[in-house]
Design an enzyme around this catalytic site. Structure first.
Site, PDB file in Angstrom:
ATOM      1  N   CYS A  13     -13.267 -16.363   8.166  1.00 45.49           N
ATOM      2  CA  CYS A  13     -12.218 -17.328   7.836  1.00 45.49           C
ATOM      3  C   CYS A  13     -11.895 -17.322   6.352  1.00 45.49           C
ATOM      4  O   CYS A  13     -10.865 -17.857   5.937  1.00 45.49           O
ATOM      5  CB  CYS A  13     -12.608 -18.726   8.296  1.00 45.49           C
ATOM      6  SG  CYS A  13     -14.066 -19.365   7.474  1.00 45.49           S
TER       7      CYS A  13
ATOM      8  N   CYS B 112     -25.494 -24.451  14.781  1.00 44.01           N
ATOM      9  CA  CYS B 112     -25.396 -24.640  16.230  1.00 44.01           C
ATOM     10  C   CYS B 112     -25.577 -26.128  16.480  1.00 44.01           C
ATOM     11  O   CYS B 112     -26.503 -26.740  15.953  1.00 44.01           O
ATOM     12  CB  CYS B 112     -26.472 -23.839  16.949  1.00 44.01           C
ATOM     13  SG  CYS B 112     -26.518 -24.183  18.724  1.00 44.01           S
TER      14      CYS B 112
ATOM     15  N   GLU C 220     -29.226 -36.713  27.559  1.00 46.52           N
ATOM     16  CA  GLU C 220     -29.112 -37.557  26.360  1.00 46.52           C
ATOM     17  C   GLU C 220     -30.435 -38.073  25.814  1.00 46.52           C
ATOM     18  O   GLU C 220     -30.552 -38.369  24.628  1.00 46.52           O
ATOM     19  CB  GLU C 220     -28.248 -38.774  26.685  1.00 46.52           C
ATOM     20  CG  GLU C 220     -26.833 -38.439  27.046  1.00 46.52           C
ATOM     21  CD  GLU C 220     -26.142 -39.642  27.658  1.00 46.52           C
ATOM     22  OE1 GLU C 220     -25.208 -40.133  27.040  1.00 46.52           O
ATOM     23  OE2 GLU C 220     -26.570 -40.082  28.744  1.00 46.52           O
TER      24      GLU C 220
HETATM   25  S1  FES Z   1     -22.856 -24.706  19.228  1.00 49.41           S
HETATM   26 FE1  FES Z   1     -24.516 -23.345  19.576  1.00 49.41          FE
HETATM   27  S2  FES Z   1     -24.569 -23.214  21.735  1.00 49.41           S
HETATM   28 FE2  FES Z   1     -23.088 -24.765  21.348  1.00 49.41          FE
HETATM   29  S1  FES Z   2     -14.943 -20.970  10.847  1.00 48.52           S
HETATM   30 FE1  FES Z   2     -15.524 -19.579   9.342  1.00 48.52          FE
HETATM   31  S2  FES Z   2     -17.377 -20.367   8.644  1.00 48.52           S
HETATM   32 FE2  FES Z   2     -16.690 -21.916   9.976  1.00 48.52          FE
END
Ligand code: FES
Ligand code: FES
Ligand SMILES: Cc1cc2nc3c(=O)[nH]c(=O)nc-3n(C[C@H](O)[C@H](O)[C@H](O)COP(=O)(O)OP(=O)(O)OC[C@H]3O[C@@H](n4cnc5c(N)ncnc54)[C@H](O)[C@@H]3O)c2cc1C
EC number: 1.2.3.1
Length: 1297
Positions: A98, A173, A1237
Site C-alpha cells: 500500500c 491478525c 466470546e
Molecule cells: S485477521 Fe488473521 S485470521 Fe482474521
Molecule cells: S494495507 Fe498495507 S499495511 Fe495495511
C-alpha cells in the site's frame, strides 16, 4: 528526458507467471474498485491485477489484501526482488504494497501470494502449513502472513526463531492470537524440536503412540491424533504430513530483469501522471542537475514518510525525484575510524551492515552500532525496515525517530552533495531542529552518513518505550553516550538526546555540560535527573502519552543508562536487574483436548481437529472477500459526506460544485429516500441536525472512487452549533442524557448487609472502549437487476437478514426482491463502574453494590441490549447474597457505540473482579475461591445452574499450577461463568437447507455467517456425521437470504449450536427418506442410494429447522431464564513488569487456561477461538487504549498508527490451553458448547497480574497499596502507578517550576 515508451519497455515483472510490460506510447493507470497494493503518485491505489497500460493488462490478482493503507498492518505484504548493484546479488524483501509507488518498481520483480502457490496447481509449504496448523480464521491477514514467511524462507530456508519473530512483527491478525501462525512458521526453523511439550516432561511423540492415530486412512479428516492416557491429546495437526520445503523449486528472478541490471539504463526515465511527474535519473550527475531544476521536489525512496503524510495530511508534490537507480547512494565503506553508509540503504540493510561490523570489530569500537541495532530490531515492522531508507529516516526528522537520537550522540556526520561539490555537516541538535544554517540547501542531497567507531572508555546506549514491543512508534526514545577520562569514572564527555518529547529530537546539551568532570555515582545521578527535568520541557499536547509519563521516562531512561554504565565499569549495584530486556521469543505451549471415543467411525469428523474449510484458500489468496469480486459493467462508487460537527443544526447543503465535477453522477440526500430514512432517533441520512462528527449527511455517486471522494470535499454544509455538547459519561450524568431506562437487578438486603460487614471498600473502575479493528474494512457491492426492482447485495456482515430488511424499508421494495450474499467476513464501549463492596475479615463478601454507566454514543443501536447483558452477567462466578447491579447507557455526541465480542461481559465483569481483587488485597488470595458458587444454585436473576464444571476448571488449573514454579512477580487467577445466547426465545431459532445432487454431492446452506470462527467447517462436520458421508462430498457456497430466510445475527456464541441443530434436522429428514433404499441395498454406495432415490421420485432436498431454546427475562421482577447454558473457565497469568518504563508482558509471561467446552465439535477451531478471544481481551485490558477524540469530537484513533492491538510479540511466552475433559451437557448439539466470546474476559488475568506486580512494587517502595490501575493497563498507567523516586522528582519539578 526519456519518453514513456522507454520506461515501459522494462516495466515491472509480476511474478505469478511473471510478465513484462510492453512498449507503449502512453501510460494509463485506470482505477478499479479493488483496493490495491500498488500506489501511484497519482493518488489512487492499484492492484497488479488492475494495472492497465496502453491496452488492458489484466492480471486480476485478488490475494493481496488492503486494510489500513498506511503500512501498519501487513495485510498487503508482497515480496520484491531486485538485483543489488553493489553486492551483485538478488535481494528478496517484503514490503507493504500500500505504500509502494508503482514507478519505484522499475527493474523489480514482484511476487504476490498467487505467485507462491495455488490450490489449483501446487501449494507452497508455507501455505500448506499455515492452513493445516490452524493459523487462519477469517483469513484476511493470511496472504500477508504467507508473504512475510515466504520472503523469510527465500533468504533463510532454515530460519532461527528470532528471525521468524522479526519477519512477522509487521503483520497484524485480529482473530487467531498468533500462536498457531507461529507454530506453522516454527516447523521451518532450524531449532524446532517438533514437540509442543518441548522440555516439559512426557512428550506425546516419545510414547510411540502416534501410530495409533484414530484418523487417517481414507477418511478426509486431518490426522494428528496422539492418544495419551484418559484420551487426552496435545497435537492439533500432524507435522509429518507436511511436504518438505525445497528451495530449488522457487521462482527464479526474471532473466530479462537480470540482463537489464547488468547493463543498467543510464538515461533519465520520466513517468507523467495526471497531477504528478515521477523522474528517475540514471546517474548521480543527472540527479544533482535535476535537484537544481526542481529544488522543492522531494527525493522519494521508501515512501514510508512521504506516503503516509500524503494520505493523512494531504501533502502533495507535483514532481518526485527517485534516486533508486543511483548506486552511489547504496555504497558502504569502512575506515579504521568509522563506517560510511549510503543514504539510499534501507534500514534492513543498515541493520545487516552494522551487525557485520559488530561481529568483526572489538566491542569498544561498536558501542554506537550496537545501540543502533537495538532500535533497528524494534523500529516498525520488517516490511517498513525493508522499504525505509537511512537517508529518508534522517531527513524526515520525525520527532519520534528512533535512530536520530542515537546518531546524534554518536557524533554522526552527514555527507552532502550538490552540483557545486560536497561538504559535511554534523547530525546535531541544530540539524535536527531544522535550523536553516545547519540544514541542506535546496539543491543538495544527502549522499551518505558517517558513523565513527566508539573508543575505549566510551559507552553508548539506546532506549525506547512504546505501547507495544514492536510495530509501534515510541512514546519516548533516547540515545545516550558517555566518555570517561581514561581508567577513571570521571565524565569527560556526555551526550543525551531524546525523541518524542517535542517537535524534534532534542539534545540535553546544557545538562551534559554541567555534568562534565563529575564521577559516575549516585549524587551525579540525582543531579543529572534534576538538570534533565529542568532542561527537557515538554509541550502540553505532545502525542504518545501524558507529559508526566514522558518526563518520568526521561529520567528513568537516564537511570537505566547509569546502571548500564555501572555494569560496564564493573561496579555492583542492587538494581542491575532493571537492565534485563524483554526478548521477543516464539511462544511455547500445550493445547490439550479430549480425543473422540475409540469406537467413533473413522469417517465421522465430529470432535476431530479438522482444518478450517477455507484454510488453504485463505493461504493462497483464492478465498474471495467482498472486494475481490470482479468489477461489473457500469459500476459506480459511493462516498459519504459526513458531519464535521458534534451537535449542530444543518442550515444548508450546497451540492452545486460537487455536481459539476467530472464523473459525478448524483448526490443523494434524505429527500431522495423513497422509503423510511432509518428510525426517528437514528436517521440513515441526517435531516435537519447532526448528533456527532462522522454522521452521514449525504452520499456522492461517481464513476470512480477518486471522483466521488473529490466531490465529497466540494460539498458544502453550513451548520449552527447546538448546546449541550456531551462527550463523557460524567457530562451525560450531569445532563441526565441517557439512551434508555436504567436496568437493575437486586437480591438480599444490600443496605443492611453493608451495616453488618467488617470492612467496606469503595471506588471507581474505568474500562476503555474497544475498537473492533476488523481487518477487512466495511464494504458492500450492490447490483441492481434489470427486472422487477431486484437487488443483489454482496456485503460483509454478520446479519444479512437485517441488511435485507433495512434496504427494503429504505427503498420501499418488498423484502423478497432483495438478496444478501455473504461468502465470508474478515473479522466499543467505554465503561465506568462505581463499586462498593462489604466483606468480613475472613474474606467472605456479604454485600456488593455496583452501578455502571456506558458511553453509548449518539444513538441507541445495541446499547440497551449491552446494558442488559452487562447487568445479567456481572456476578460472574461469585455467590454473594446481597447484591445490587444497576446500569445505564449514556447518550453522548460521539459516534454510536455498539457491541463487541462478549456483549459487555468483559467490561462489566472487570468491575466485579476489581472488587474481589480489592478484598483479596486485604484478606488474602483465597478470597476468590471462598466466594465462588460451589453447588447447584440460582443466579441473581433466579436461573438455576450447576457450577460443577466451574469448580473442575478451577481445580484443574490449580493442580496444573502447583506443578510449576511461579516466578514471583505478578500473578492472577480468574474464574469465569459466561452465559451463552440471547435473552429472547425468538433469537434462538435457525434454519438450514440441504440438497443432495444426483452425483452424491451435498450442498449445505444455513443461517450462520462465516466470520472466521469456522462455523461452515463445523456445519459440514455435523452434516457428515448425520448423513454418514465424508465432508469431501459436501460444500457450502455462501450464506444467502434467498436460501435461508429470516436469519438471526451470528452472535452471542450460539451460532454453531442453533444452526448445527438445523443442519442436523435437515440431514435427518433426508436420511429418513433414504432409509428404505439403504435397507434394501445395504451393500450399496452412497451414490447408488442417491441415484435410486432420484429414480423413485424421493425428494433429495430438505429444510431443517431448530425451534430453539426458551429464554425470557422479566426485568420488573428481576427474574428469568435468559440463557440456555453457561460456559465455565479459569485462567491464570504471570507477568513481569519493568517498573522503570511500564513495559510489561512478554518476558516470562505465562498464561494457562482451562475451559469447559464439553464435547468440542472441533478442538482445533475451539482452541483457536479461546486463544483469539483471550488475545483480544488481553488487548482490551492492556494495550487498546480507549478511542481518542479531539476536543471537538473528531476521532483520532483511526488505524494501527494510533490504536494498538496485540502484535505477535505480545503473545504469552508460555501459553497453555486445556479443554476440560469428560464434560457433558444434554442441551446442545452433540454436547458441545459455543466458545466464540467467553475467552475474552480471561484476558483480564493479565490485567490483574499486572496490578499484582504493581502492588508488589509499591509494597517494596512502602507506598500505599490503595491504587487503581485503569483498564487498559498501558505502559504509561503501569509506570505511573509504580511510583518511585523518579515519579516523585517529576512531581516535585512540576510543583516548583
Ligand atoms: S485477521 Fe488473521 S485470521 Fe482474521
Ligand atoms: S494495507 Fe498495507 S499495511 Fe495495511
Ligand atoms: C508503519 C510505519 C511504522 C514506523 N515506525 C517507526 C518507528 O517505530 N520508529 C521510527 O523511528 N520510525 C518509524 N517509522 C518512520 C520511518 O522510519 C520513516 O518513515 C522512514 O525511515 C523514512 O524513510 P523513507 O526512505 O521511506 O523516506 P521517504 O518517505 O521516501 O522520504 C522522506 C523524506 O526524506 C527526504 N530524503 C530521502 N532521502 C534523501 C536524501 N538522500 N537526500 C535528501 N533528502 C532525502 C525526502 O525528500 C523526503 O522529504 C514508521 C513508518 C511507518 C510507515
Amino acid at each position: 528526458m526519456s519518453s514513456v515508451t522507454q520506461l515501459i519497455r522494462y516495466g515491472v515483472a509480476f511474478t505469478d507467471t511473471w510478465r513484462q510490460a510492453t512498449d507503449s506510447s502512453d501510460l494509463h493507470l485506470t482505477p478499479q474498485r479493488k483496493p490495491s497494493w500498488l500506489e501511484t503518485p497519482w493518488g489512487g491505489h492499484y492492484h497488479g491485477g488492475n494495472l492497465f497500460l496502453d491496452r488492458p493488462f489484466p492480471v486480476r490478482l485478488t490475494g493481496t489484501k488492503y486494510a489500513c493503507g498506511r503500512g501498519g498492518c501487513g495485510a498487503c505484504t508482497v515480496m520484491v526482488s531486485k538485483h543489488d548493484p553493489v553486492s551483485r546479488k538478488i535481494r528478496h524483501f517484503s514490503v507493504t504494497a500500500c505504500l509502494v509507488p508503482i514507478c519505484s518498481l522499475y527493474g523489480a520483480a514482484v511476487t504476490t501470494v498467487e505467485g507462491v502457490g495455488s490450490i489449483k496447481t501446487r501449494l507452497h509449504p508455507v501455505q500448506e502449513r499455515i492452513a493445516k496448523s490452524h493459523g487462519t480464521q477469517c483469513g484476511f491477514c493470511t496472504p500477508g502472513m504467507v508473504m512475510s514467511m515466504y520472503t523469510l524462507l527465500r533468504n533463510h530456508p532454515q530460519p532461527s526463531e528470532e528471525q521468524l519473530m522479526e519477519a512477522l512483527g509487521g503483520n497484524l491478525c485480529r482473530c487467531t492470537g498468533y500462536r498457531p501462525i507461529l507454530e506453522s512458521g516454527r516447523t521451518f526453523c532450524a531449532e524446532s524440536s517438533g514437540c509442543q511439550q518441548k522440555g516439559r516432561g512426557k512428550c506425546c511423540l516419545d510414547q510411540g503412540e502416534n501410530a495409533a492415530s484414530s484418523l487417517g486412512g481414507e477418511s478426509d479428516v486431518s490426522p494428528g491424533f496422539c492418544p495419551l492416557p484418559e484420551r487426552i491429546c496435545t497435537e492439533l495437526f500432524a507435522k509429518d504430513e507436511f511436504q518438505p520445503l525445497d528451495p530449488t523449486q522457487e521462482l527464479i528472478f526474471p532473466p530479462e530483469l537480470l540482463r537489464m541490471a547488468e547493463n543498467p539504463e543510464k538515461r533519465t526515465l520520466t513517468f507523467h501522471g495526471e497531477r504528478v511527474t515521477w523522474i528517475s535519473p540514471g546517474t548521480l550527475k543527472d540527479l544533482l542537475e535535476l535537484k537544481v531544476k526542481h529544488p522543492d521536489a522531494p527525493l522519494i525512496l521508501g515512501n514510508t514518510s512521504l506516503g503516509p503524510a500524503k494520505k493523512s495530511q494531504g501533502h502533495f508534490h507535483p514532481v518526485l525525484l527517485s534516486p533508486a537507480r543511483i548506486s552511489e547512494l547504496s555504497m558502504v565503506s569502512t575506515t579504521s575510524e568509522g563506517l560510511t553508509i549510503g543514504a539510499g540503504c534501507s534500514l534492513a540493510q543498515v541493520k545487516d551492515i552494522l551487525a557485520g561490523r559488530v561481529s568483526e570489530l572489538p566491542e569498544e569500537k561498536t558501542q554506537t552500532y550496537r545501540a543502533l541495532l537495538k532500535h533497528l530490531k524494534r523500529l516498525a515492522g520488517q516490511q517498513i525496515r525493508n522499504m525505509a531508507s537511512l537517508g529518508g529516516h534522517i531527513m524526515s526528522r520525525h520527532c519520534y525517530s528512533d535512530l536520530n537520537p542515537v546518531l546524534a550522540v554518536g557524533n554522526t556526520a552527514l555527507n552532502l552533495m550538490s552540483k557545486e561539490g560536497t561538504r559535511q555537516i554534523p547530525l546535531d541538535r541544530d540539524f535536527l531542529a531544522g535550523l536553516a544554517s545547519a540544514d541542506l540547501k535546496p539543491e543538495e542531497i544527502l549522499e551518505s552518513v558517517y558513523i565513527p567507531h566508539s573508543q575505549r572508555w566510551e559507552f553508548v546506549s539506546a532506549f525506547r518505550q512504546a505501547q507495544c514491543q514492536q510495530n509501534a512508534l515510541a512514546d519516548v526514545t533516547a540515545g545516550m553516550r558517555v566518555l570517561f577520562q581514561e581508567g577513571t569514572d570521571t565524565i569527560e564527555d556526555l551526550s543525551l538526546a531524546y525523541g518524542g518529547v517535542g517537535d524534534a529530537t532534542i539534545s540535553a546539551q546544557k545538562s551534559c555540560q554541567q555534568l562534565l568532570g563529575r564521577h559516575w555515582n549516585e549524587p551525579m545521578l540525582d543531579e543529572a535527573c534534576r538538570l534533565l527535568l529542568d532542561e527537557v520541557s515538554l509541550p502540553g499536547g505532545a502525542p504518545g502519552g501524558s507529559v508526566e509519563f514522558k518526563r518520568t521516562l526521561v529520567v528513568s531512561f537516564f537511570f537505566k543508562f547509569y546502571l548500564e554504565v555501572l555494569q560496564e565499569l564493573k561496579k555492583p549495584d542492587r538494581f542491575l536487574s532493571a537492565l534485563e530486556d524483554f526478548p521477543a521469543t516464539v511462544p511455547q505451549g500445550v493445547q490439550r483436548y479430549q480425543s473422540v471415543d475409540s469406537h467413533q467411525a473413522l469417517q465421522d469428523p465430529v470432535g476431530r481437529p479438522i482444518m478450517h474449510l477455507s484454510g488453504l484458500k485463505h493461504a493462497t489468496g483464492e478465498a474471495i472477500f467482498c472486494d475481490d469480486i470482479p468489477t461489473v459493467d457500469k459500476e459506480l462508487f459511493m462516498a459519504l459526506v459526513t458531519s464535521t460537527r458534534a451537535h449542530a443544526k444543518i442550515i444548508s447543503v450546497d451540492l452545486s460544485k460537487a455536481l459539476e465535477l467530472p464523473g459525478v453522477v448524483d448526490v443523494i440526500t434524505a429527500e431522495d429516500i423513497p422509503g423510511t430514512n432509518g428510525a426517528e432517533d437514528d436517521r440513515l441520512l441526517a435531516v435537519d441536525k447532526v448528533l456527532c462528527v462522522g454522521q452521514i449527511v449525504c452520499a456522492v455517486v461517481a464513476e470512480t472512487e477518486a471522483q466521488a471522494k473529490r466531490a465529497v470535499e466540494e460539498t458544502k454544509i453550513a451548520y449552527e452549533d447546538l448546546e449541550p455538547v456531551i462527550f463523557t459519561i460524567e457530562d451525560a450524568i450531569k445532563h441526565s442524557s441517557f439512551l434508555c431506562p436504567e436496568k437493575k437487578l437486586e437480591q438480599g438486603n444490600v443496605e443492611k448487609a453493608f451495616e453488618e460487614v467488617d470492612q467496606i471498600v469503595e471506588g471507581e473502575v474505568h474500562v476503555g472502549g474497544q475498537e473492533h479493528f476488523y481487518m477487512e474494512t466495511q464494504r458492500v457491492l450492490v447490483i441492481p437487476k434489470t427486472e422487477d426492482k431486484e437487488l443483489d447485495i454482496y456485503v460483509s456482515t454478520q446479519d444479512p437478514a437485517h441488511v435485507q430488511k433495512t434496504v427494503s424499508s429504505t427503498l420501499d421494495i418488498p423484502i423478497n426482491r432483495i438478496t444478501c450474499h455473504v461468502k465470508r467476513v474478515g473479522g466499543g464501549f467505554v465503561h465506568l463502574g462505581l463499586k462498593s463492596v462489604g466483606f468480613m475479615n475472613s474474606g467472605r463478601i456479604r454485600a456488593l453494590d455496583i452501578e455502571c454507566f456506558i458511553n453509548g454514543g449518539c444513538t441507541l443501536d445495541d446499547s440497551e441490549l449491552v446494558t442488559e447483558f452487562l447487568i445479567l452477567k456481572m456476578e460472574n462466578a461469585y455467590k454473594i447474597h446481597n447484591l445490587r447491579f444497576r446500569g445505564r447507557a449514556c447518550m453522548t455526541n460521539l459516534p454510536s457505540n455498539t457491541a463487541f465480542r462478549g456483549f459487555g461481559f468483559p467490561q462489566g465483569t472487570l468491575v466485579t473482579e476489581s472488587c474481589i481483587t480489592a478484598v483479596a488485597a486485604k484478606c488474602g488470595p483465597s478470597v476468590r475461591e471462598k466466594n465462588m458458587y460451589k453447588t447447584v444454585d440460582k443466579t441473581i436473576y433466579k436461573q438455576a445452574f450447576n457450577p460443577e464444571p466451574l469448580i473442575r476448571c478451577w481445580n484443574e488449573l490449580a493442580e496444573f499450577n502447583k506443578k510449576n514454579y511461579w516466578r514471583k512477580r505478578g500473578l492472577a487467577v480468574v474464574p469465569m461463568k459466561f452465559s451463552v445466547g440471547f435473552a429472547a426465545t425468538s433469537f434462538h431459532q435457525a434454519a438450514a437447507l440441504v440438497h443432495i445432487y444426483t452425483d452424491g454431492s451435498v450442498l449445505v446452506t444455513h443461517g450462520g455467517n462465516e466470520l472466521g470462527q469456522g462455523i461452515h467447517t463445523k456445519m459440514l462436520q455435523v452434516a457428515s456425521r448425520e448423513l454418514k458421508v465424508p465432508t469431501s462430498h459436501m460444500h457450502i457456497c455462501e450464506t444467502s437470504t434467498a436460501t435461508v430466510p429470516n436469519t438471526i445475527a451470528t452472535a452471542a456464541s450460539i451460532g454453531s449450536d442453533v444452526n448445527g441443530r438445523a443442519v442436523q434436522n435437515a440431514c435427518q429428514i433426508l436420511l429418513k427418506r433414504l432409509e428404505p433404499i439403504i435397507k434394501k441395498n445395504p451393500e450399496g454406495t452412497w451414490e447408488d442410494w442417491v441415484k435410486a432415490a432420484f429414480e423413485q421420485r424421493i425428494s433429495l432436498s430438505a429444510t431443517g429447522y431448530f425451534r430453539g431454546y426458551e429464554a425470557f427475562m422479566d426485568w420488573e421482577k428481576g427474574e428469568g431464564d435468559p440463557f440456555p447454558y453457561y460456559v465455565y473457565g479459569a485462567a491464570s497469568s504471570e507477568v513481569e513488569v519493568d517498573c522503570l518504563t511500564g513495559a510489561h508482558k512478554v518476558k516470562k509471561i505465562r498464561t494457562d487456561i482451562v475451559m469447559d467446552a464439553c464435547c468440542s465439535l472441533n478442538p482445533a477451531i475451539d482452541i483457536g477461538q479461546i486463544e483469539g478471544s483471550f488475545t483480544q481481551g488481553m488487548g482490551l485490558y492492556t494495550t487498546e487504549e480507549e478511542l481518542k477524540y479531539s476536543p471537538e469530537g473528531v476521532l483520532y484513533s483511526r488505524g494501527p498508527d494510533d490504536y494498538k492491538i496485540p502484535t505477535i510479540t505480545d503473545v504469552p511466552e508460555e501459553f497453555n490451553v486445556s479443554l476440560l475433559p469428560s464434560s457433558q451437557t444434554p442441551l446442545t448439539i452433540y454436547s458441545s458448547k459455543g466458545l466464540g466470546e467467553s475467552g475474552m474476559f480471561l484476558g483480564s488475568s493479565v490485567f490483574f497480574a499486572i496490578a499484582d506486580a504493581v502492588a508488589t512494587a509499591r509494597r517494596e517502595r512502602d507506598i500505599a497499596e490503595d491504587f487503581t490501575v485503569r483498564s487498559p493497563a498501558t505502559p504509561e498507567r503501569v509506570r505511573m502507578a509504580c511510583a518511585d523516586r523518579f515519579t516523585e522528582m517529576v512531581r516535585d519539578s512540576r510543583l516548583f517550576s
